[in-house]
Write a protein that holds these residues in place. Structure first.
Motif, mmCIF file in Angstrom:
data_model
loop_
_atom_site.group_PDB
_atom_site.id
_atom_site.type_symbol
_atom_site.label_atom_id
_atom_site.label_comp_id
_atom_site.label_asym_id
_atom_site.label_seq_id
_atom_site.Cartn_x
_atom_site.Cartn_y
_atom_site.Cartn_z
ATOM 1 N N GLY A 61 7.872 5.392 24.366
ATOM 2 C CA GLY A 61 9.262 5.026 24.074
ATOM 3 C C GLY A 61 9.349 3.615 23.503
ATOM 4 O O GLY A 61 10.365 3.225 22.946
ATOM 5 N N GLU A 62 8.245 2.837 23.666
ATOM 6 C CA GLU A 62 8.238 1.449 23.181
ATOM 7 C C GLU A 62 7.401 1.302 21.902
ATOM 8 O O GLU A 62 6.960 0.196 21.581
ATOM 9 C CB GLU A 62 7.654 0.520 24.253
ATOM 10 N N GLU A 63 7.206 2.430 21.177
ATOM 11 C CA GLU A 63 6.328 2.398 19.997
ATOM 12 C C GLU A 63 6.753 1.329 18.995
ATOM 13 O O GLU A 63 5.911 0.613 18.432
ATOM 14 C CB GLU A 63 6.295 3.775 19.302
ATOM 15 N N ALA A 64 8.085 1.217 18.753
ATOM 16 C CA ALA A 64 8.564 0.275 17.727
ATOM 17 C C ALA A 64 8.154 -1.152 18.100
ATOM 18 O O ALA A 64 7.647 -1.907 17.252
ATOM 19 C CB ALA A 64 10.081 0.368 17.584
ATOM 20 N N ASP A 65 8.345 -1.514 19.373
ATOM 21 C CA ASP A 65 7.979 -2.872 19.817
ATOM 22 C C ASP A 65 6.468 -3.074 19.740
ATOM 23 O O ASP A 65 5.984 -4.126 19.304
ATOM 24 C CB ASP A 65 8.440 -3.105 21.269
ATOM 25 N N ALA A 66 5.709 -2.050 20.162
ATOM 26 C CA ALA A 66 4.246 -2.177 20.190
ATOM 27 C C ALA A 66 3.698 -2.336 18.768
ATOM 28 O O ALA A 66 2.825 -3.182 18.511
ATOM 29 C CB ALA A 66 3.624 -0.963 20.870
ATOM 30 N N PRO B 47 12.563 3.523 28.468
ATOM 31 C CA PRO B 47 12.491 2.078 28.663
ATOM 32 C C PRO B 47 13.306 1.325 27.608
ATOM 33 O O PRO B 47 13.470 1.813 26.485
ATOM 34 C CB PRO B 47 10.995 1.785 28.497
ATOM 35 N N ALA B 48 13.787 0.148 27.992
ATOM 36 C CA ALA B 48 14.577 -0.665 27.058
ATOM 37 C C ALA B 48 13.667 -1.155 25.932
ATOM 38 O O ALA B 48 12.530 -1.545 26.168
ATOM 39 C CB ALA B 48 15.175 -1.847 27.799
ATOM 40 N N VAL B 49 14.204 -1.089 24.727
ATOM 41 C CA VAL B 49 13.427 -1.480 23.544
ATOM 42 C C VAL B 49 13.920 -2.844 23.072
ATOM 43 O O VAL B 49 15.105 -3.042 22.844
ATOM 44 C CB VAL B 49 13.582 -0.413 22.431
ATOM 45 N N GLY C 7 2.404 -5.528 26.793
ATOM 46 C CA GLY C 7 2.338 -6.571 25.763
ATOM 47 C C GLY C 7 3.166 -6.268 24.532
ATOM 48 O O GLY C 7 3.137 -7.010 23.550
ATOM 49 N N ASP C 8 3.911 -5.174 24.565
ATOM 50 C CA ASP C 8 4.741 -4.805 23.406
ATOM 51 C C ASP C 8 5.924 -5.753 23.229
ATOM 52 O O ASP C 8 6.358 -6.013 22.115
ATOM 53 C CB ASP C 8 5.276 -3.374 23.581
ATOM 54 N N SER C 9 6.461 -6.240 24.348
ATOM 55 C CA SER C 9 7.740 -6.958 24.310
ATOM 56 C C SER C 9 7.723 -8.118 25.302
ATOM 57 O O SER C 9 6.800 -8.253 26.112
ATOM 58 C CB SER C 9 8.872 -5.990 24.675
ATOM 59 N N GLY C 10 8.757 -8.941 25.208
ATOM 60 C CA GLY C 10 9.004 -9.974 26.209
ATOM 61 C C GLY C 10 7.854 -10.954 26.381
ATOM 62 O O GLY C 10 7.225 -11.404 25.413
HETATM 63 MG MG MG Z 1 8.659 -3.316 26.406
#
Ligand code: MG
Ligand code: NAD
Length: 297
Positions: A85-90, A26-28, A59-62
């Motif tokens: 794959g979105e750990e950094a955003d989360a 997924p896009a980060v 809820g990690d991003s956007g």
């Molecule tokens: Mg995301």
């Protein structure tokens, strides 16, 4: 004549289109250029959600992150769900929730798999103790030029992630939603003006709009409200890993009445309104935040 205390909505955020860019799936969000504005530096709360407990899927991003930050700054504890794959955003979103002085946690789950949405709800409930704001916001969007490029696997996954997971989560949530709770879904302008390159995605958006109106009726006897938000073109990671066809980013949002794309932070006040007592007489509604595109069922 320009007044100092008035801001022209056409010029409050980036007005140009956006650069083409490589993205993993997924896009980060942390790797996007420019970064979306989720209100990290700007959203100010006034205690509208003091003592409340929210679960925000995706809820990690956007848009989900913008809602999560706003909820926390309004006084709610918040669990954000994310995809592997979105750990950094989360982690960044949880940090922002904690910096607002609230309890925060990130829970992973891939909604392409049956049972994941109910597992995520149970884990979130374990952490929060109760859940009275449920934001069903996770979705996948992959644009295809032709039907031959659209696999049945994609169609199944899009329905599983964007709508079937909502049924799963609502079924799990029902016994726990006390009077005063609020369900908020994220739909899209695609629900009302479906495009030829988003056949599967747009169909799920219409289903989400319809489900929201049904849920408002179903839950009205319990004092639980259900509403939806229909965003227009908003600068988020969704656009990067196949959400748009090549070449579409350059003009992203330019056709709106505001002649620019929106930023996630511009949706946050609507999620706060729908979650809070301010919207006590509002249920079964769909709020457009579209830069001007009309929405109508
Ligand atoms: Mg995301
Ligand atoms: P985003 O990519 O930041 O958020 C979408 C989230 O959905 C991801 O972060 C991810 O956690 C989750 N997700 C994706 N695939 C998943 C899967 N297989 N399992 C579980 N979760 C998964 O993008 P966004 O634009 O903030 O999207 C939020 C909502 O807004 C979505 O429902 C989207 O359809 C809707 N929306 C966005 C726009 C826009 O222009 N950005 C316009 C209309 C509607």
């Amino acid at each position: 004549m320009a007044q100092e205390n008035l801001k022209d909505p056409r010029h409050m955020y980036r007005e140009e289109g956006y650069p083409e860019q490589e993205s993993k799936s997924p896009a980060v969000q942390a790797e996007m250029t420019p970064l979306p504005d989720c209100g990290e530096a700007s959203y100010q709360g006034t205690g509208k959600l003091k003592g409340r407990h929210a679960l925000v899927t995706g809820g990690d991003s956007g848009i989900g992150r913008a809602a999560a930050i706003a909820f926390a700054r309004e006084g709610a504890d918040v669990v954000v769900h994310y995809l592997a794959g979105e750990e950094a955003d989360a982690e960044e979103t949880v940090k922002l929730i904690e910096e607002a002085g609230q309890r925060g946690k990130a829970i992973q789950g891939d909604f392409r798999q049956a049972g994941e949405a109910s597992r995520v709800f149970k884990k979130a409930l374990d952490f929060l103790g109760e859940i009275d704001i449920l934001v069903l916001n996770a979705a996948q969007q992959f644009a295809r030029k032709s039907l031959s490029e659209l696999s049945m696997e994609q169609v199944n996954d899009t329905f599983q992630v964007n709508i079937i997971s909502m049924f799963e989560m609502i079924k799990e949530a029902e016994p726990h939603l006390a009077a005063g709770s609020s369900i908020i879904t994220t739909t899209s302008v695609q629900s009302f003006e479906p495009s030829e390159t988003l056949l599967d995605y747009a169909a799920t958006n219409s289903a989400v709009s319809s489900l929201t109106v049904s849920l408002a009726k179903y839950f009205s006897d319990k004092g639980v409200r259900a509403n939806s938000v229909a965003p227009g073109p908003i600068w988020t990671a969704l656009q990067l890993d196949g959400g748009k066809l090549p070449g579409e980013l350059e003009k992203f949002g330019q056709n709106s009445l505001m002649k620019r794309a929106g930023q996630p932070v511009e949706l946050a006040p609507v999620y706060v309104f729908l979650a809070s007592e301010d919207s006590s007489y509002v249920t079964g509604q769909i709020y457009g935040v579209t830069g001007g595109q009309n929405i109508d069922l």
